[in-house]
Design a protein around this motif. Structure first.
Motif, mmCIF file in Angstrom:
data_model
loop_
_atom_site.group_PDB
_atom_site.id
_atom_site.type_symbol
_atom_site.label_atom_id
_atom_site.label_comp_id
_atom_site.label_asym_id
_atom_site.label_seq_id
_atom_site.Cartn_x
_atom_site.Cartn_y
_atom_site.Cartn_z
ATOM 1 N N GLY A 295 1.701 -6.832 -0.479
ATOM 2 C CA GLY A 295 0.557 -6.045 -1.029
ATOM 3 C C GLY A 295 0.870 -6.222 -2.659
ATOM 4 O O GLY A 295 0.345 -5.425 -3.493
ATOM 5 N N ALA A 296 1.611 -7.002 -3.237
ATOM 6 C CA ALA A 296 1.811 -7.448 -4.536
ATOM 7 C C ALA A 296 1.549 -8.881 -4.986
ATOM 8 O O ALA A 296 2.386 -9.433 -5.930
ATOM 9 C CB ALA A 296 3.037 -6.813 -4.980
ATOM 10 N N ALA B 277 -0.271 0.947 -3.229
ATOM 11 C CA ALA B 277 0.051 1.260 -4.630
ATOM 12 C C ALA B 277 -1.017 1.619 -5.538
ATOM 13 O O ALA B 277 -1.995 0.688 -5.681
ATOM 14 C CB ALA B 277 1.167 0.459 -5.498
ATOM 15 N N ASP B 278 -1.044 2.681 -6.347
ATOM 16 C CA ASP B 278 -2.123 3.066 -7.229
ATOM 17 C C ASP B 278 -1.682 2.557 -8.713
ATOM 18 O O ASP B 278 -1.820 3.415 -9.485
ATOM 19 C CB ASP B 278 -2.623 4.347 -7.341
ATOM 20 C CG ASP B 278 -3.856 4.722 -7.855
ATOM 21 O OD1 ASP B 278 -4.720 3.933 -8.083
ATOM 22 O OD2 ASP B 278 -3.931 5.904 -8.121
ATOM 23 N N PHE B 279 -1.246 1.439 -8.995
ATOM 24 C CA PHE B 279 -1.063 0.665 -10.121
ATOM 25 C C PHE B 279 -1.101 -0.549 -10.391
ATOM 26 O O PHE B 279 -1.287 -1.308 -9.299
ATOM 27 C CB PHE B 279 0.522 1.466 -10.533
ATOM 28 C CG PHE B 279 1.488 0.689 -9.726
ATOM 29 C CD1 PHE B 279 2.017 -0.044 -9.779
ATOM 30 C CD2 PHE B 279 2.100 2.049 -8.869
ATOM 31 C CE1 PHE B 279 3.064 -0.386 -8.938
ATOM 32 C CE2 PHE B 279 3.065 1.658 -8.131
ATOM 33 C CZ PHE B 279 3.646 0.486 -7.938
ATOM 34 N N ASP B 280 -1.079 -1.257 -11.472
ATOM 35 C CA ASP B 280 -1.001 -2.546 -11.676
ATOM 36 C C ASP B 280 0.425 -3.357 -10.946
ATOM 37 O O ASP B 280 1.462 -2.968 -11.693
ATOM 38 C CB ASP B 280 -1.180 -3.005 -12.989
ATOM 39 C CG ASP B 280 -1.484 -4.534 -13.454
ATOM 40 O OD1 ASP B 280 -1.401 -5.316 -12.358
ATOM 41 O OD2 ASP B 280 -1.559 -4.872 -14.380
ATOM 42 N N THR B 281 0.221 -3.997 -9.994
ATOM 43 C CA THR B 281 1.279 -4.545 -9.555
ATOM 44 C C THR B 281 1.699 -6.225 -9.912
ATOM 45 O O THR B 281 2.728 -6.697 -9.494
ATOM 46 C CB THR B 281 1.182 -4.790 -7.644
ATOM 47 O OG1 THR B 281 0.089 -5.661 -7.822
ATOM 48 C CG2 THR B 281 0.931 -3.395 -7.434
ATOM 49 N N PRO C 220 3.296 6.333 -4.668
ATOM 50 C CA PRO C 220 3.302 7.005 -6.144
ATOM 51 C C PRO C 220 2.044 6.459 -7.089
ATOM 52 O O PRO C 220 1.462 5.245 -6.673
ATOM 53 C CB PRO C 220 4.609 6.699 -6.823
ATOM 54 C CG PRO C 220 4.872 5.425 -6.056
ATOM 55 C CD PRO C 220 4.339 5.309 -4.736
ATOM 56 N N ALA C 221 1.596 7.233 -8.113
ATOM 57 C CA ALA C 221 0.693 6.932 -8.871
ATOM 58 C C ALA C 221 1.212 6.118 -10.150
ATOM 59 O O ALA C 221 0.339 5.597 -11.027
ATOM 60 C CB ALA C 221 -0.110 8.168 -9.426
ATOM 61 N N SER C 222 2.645 5.915 -10.175
ATOM 62 C CA SER C 222 2.850 5.084 -11.158
ATOM 63 C C SER C 222 3.955 3.984 -10.731
ATOM 64 O O SER C 222 4.399 3.993 -9.632
ATOM 65 C CB SER C 222 3.710 6.007 -12.279
ATOM 66 O OG SER C 222 4.774 6.597 -11.697
ATOM 67 N N GLY C 223 4.183 2.993 -11.524
ATOM 68 C CA GLY C 223 4.958 1.739 -11.038
ATOM 69 C C GLY C 223 6.412 1.837 -11.592
ATOM 70 O O GLY C 223 7.081 2.578 -11.332
ATOM 71 N N TYR C 224 6.656 1.003 -12.715
ATOM 72 C CA TYR C 224 7.935 0.764 -13.271
ATOM 73 C C TYR C 224 8.480 2.207 -13.959
ATOM 74 O O TYR C 224 7.650 2.837 -14.717
ATOM 75 C CB TYR C 224 7.827 0.003 -14.475
ATOM 76 C CG TYR C 224 8.938 -0.503 -15.238
ATOM 77 C CD1 TYR C 224 9.905 -1.374 -14.601
ATOM 78 C CD2 TYR C 224 9.393 0.207 -16.473
ATOM 79 C CE1 TYR C 224 10.889 -1.852 -15.410
ATOM 80 C CE2 TYR C 224 10.585 -0.047 -17.032
ATOM 81 C CZ TYR C 224 11.266 -0.976 -16.386
ATOM 82 O OH TYR C 224 12.486 -1.421 -17.172
#
Length: 305
Positions: A137-138, A103-107, A41-45
Motif C-alpha cells: 500500500g505504499a 494509511a491516511d497520510f502521504d506515503t 493512524p492519521a499521521s506518518g513519520y
C-alpha cells in the motif's frame, strides 16, 4: 411448561458460549498486535527517540525482545505486522512486514524513511547483516532490501560506532534528520548536462532557508527551464529544498584542483537563526574528477527534493 423453560435455559447457555468465543477472538487479535497503537493512524513519520532506542541496543539478532522493541520505536511502527529473524547462520537478517493500505497520510516518503530505519537498526544490532522491509500500500518497490555492506559504503564509518553511547546515537539521528541530496557523485568540467555538483538540503523539522558556503570554487543556481546560470558566489541563501550547484571554477577562472573541497550548509529558521550545520566534502582525484565523499545524511544519486 417445564419443557419450555428448559429450552429457554439451553438458549441462554448457547448465547453465553457464543459471547465467550467472541471475547476470546477479540482478545487474541489484540494480543497479536503486541500492544501497538491503532492500526491505521492519521499521521506518518514520527521521528526518533534516542533514549528509547538506546535502551534496546543489542549484540545479537537472536535477542528477540530487544529487536522487536527497537522496531516498535521506529517510525511507522503502527503499520508493522510480522517480524521474522534469521539467526541460524550468516548472513543474519531481520524482515519486517508493513501494511500502508489504509494509511491516511502521504506515503511517498516511506521508502526514504525505511532506509533511515535500516541505518538505525544496523547501528544498534551488532551482528545483523541484512534488513528487509516488505511493504503493502505504499507504491513501488514493495520490497526494500538493505545489506550492511551497501549501507556502510555510503556512511563513511562503521555504523556500530554510533551505538557506543547515547550522544553518538543522537549524532546519528541528527544526521538522518538533516540530509544533503547530491548529484552526480563524480563531476568533471567537461560535463555539459550540469553546471556542477547539485546540492539540496532536506530537514525533518522547521527550517525556512539553507545557507551554502564554499572555501574553494563557486556556488551557482540554474534555471533548468531557461538554461540560465547565475553568477557564481562563495556563499548563498536559498529557500529550503532549492538546489545549488558547486563548481570548481573560481571567480577569475582559476580551477581548484587540490585536495578536499568543503561545502558548509547551515539551516536557518524564519528569523535567520542557525538551527544546524552539515559539511559536504568533495575530493579531487588529481586528474579530472571531483567526487562527493560518502557520509551519514549525504544522499548521492538522481533523487532530489
Amino acid at each position: 411448561m417445564i419443557i419450555k423453560m428448559e429450552g429457554f435455559f439451553n438458549s441462554r447457555r448457547n448465547i453465553a458460549l457464543v459471547l465467550c468465543l467472541l471475547c476470546l477472538a477479540v482478545l487474541g487479535a489484540a494480543l497479536l498486535t503486541d500492544g501497538l497503537p491503532g492500526k491505521y493512524p492519521a499521521s506518518g513519520y514520527t521521528g526518533y527517540n534516542a533514549a528509547a532506542l538506546y535502551k534496546y541496543k543489542t549484540a545479537y539478532v537472536g535477542d528477540n525482545s530487544k529487536v522487536v522493541n527497537l522496531i516498535n520505536n521506529l517510525p511507522y511502527a503502527e503499520m508493522r505486522g510480522e517480524i521474522s529473524l534469521q539467526t541460524e547462520s550468516p548472513p543474519y537478517g531481520v524482515t519486517v512486514e508493513y501494511d500502508f493500505s489504509y494509511a491516511d497520510f502521504d506515503t511517498r516518503p516511506v521508502g526514504s524513511d525505511l532506509r533511515d530505519n535500516a541505518v538505525v537498526l544496523f547501528a544498534l544490532i551488532d551482528n545483523v547483516d541484512v534488513i528487509a522491509f516488505n511493504v503493502r500500500g505504499a507504491g513501488e518497490p514493495s520490497k526494500h532490501l538493505y545489506t550492511r555492506a551497501e549501507v556502510q559504503a555510503n556512511c563513511g564509518r562503521d555504523l556500530r560506532e554510533y551505538s557506543k553511547d547515547i550522544d553518538a546515537l543522537k549524532a546519528l539521528l541528527n544526521s538522518i534528520a538533516f540530509k544533503l541530496h547530491t548529484h552526480p557523485e563524480k563531476y568533471a568540467l567537461v560535463m555539459s548536462h550540469t553546471p556542477g555538483i547539485r546540492i539540496a538540503a532536506e530537514y525533518r523539522g522547521k527550517a525556512a532557508k539553507a545557507r551554502y558556503a564554499t572555501e574553494n570554487g563557486l556556488l551557482l543556481t540554474w534555471d533548468i527551464s531557461t538554461g540560465e546560470v547565475s553568477k557564481g558566489m562563495s556563499s548563498i541563501e536559498l529557500t529550503l529544498g532549492t538546489p545549488v550547484y558547486w563548481s570548481p571554477l573560481g571567480p577569475d577562472g582559476h580551477i581548484f584542483g587540490d585536495g578536499t573541497n568543503p561545502v558548509t550548509v547551515t539551516l536557518l529558521d524564519g528569523q535567520g537563526k542557525s538551527i544546524d550545520e552539515k559539511q559536504l566534502l568533495i575530493d579531487y582525484d588529481g586528474s579530472s574528477y571531483y567526487t562527493v565523499q560518502p557520509s551519514v545524511g549525504i544522499v548521492i544519486g538522481e533523487k532530489t527534493l
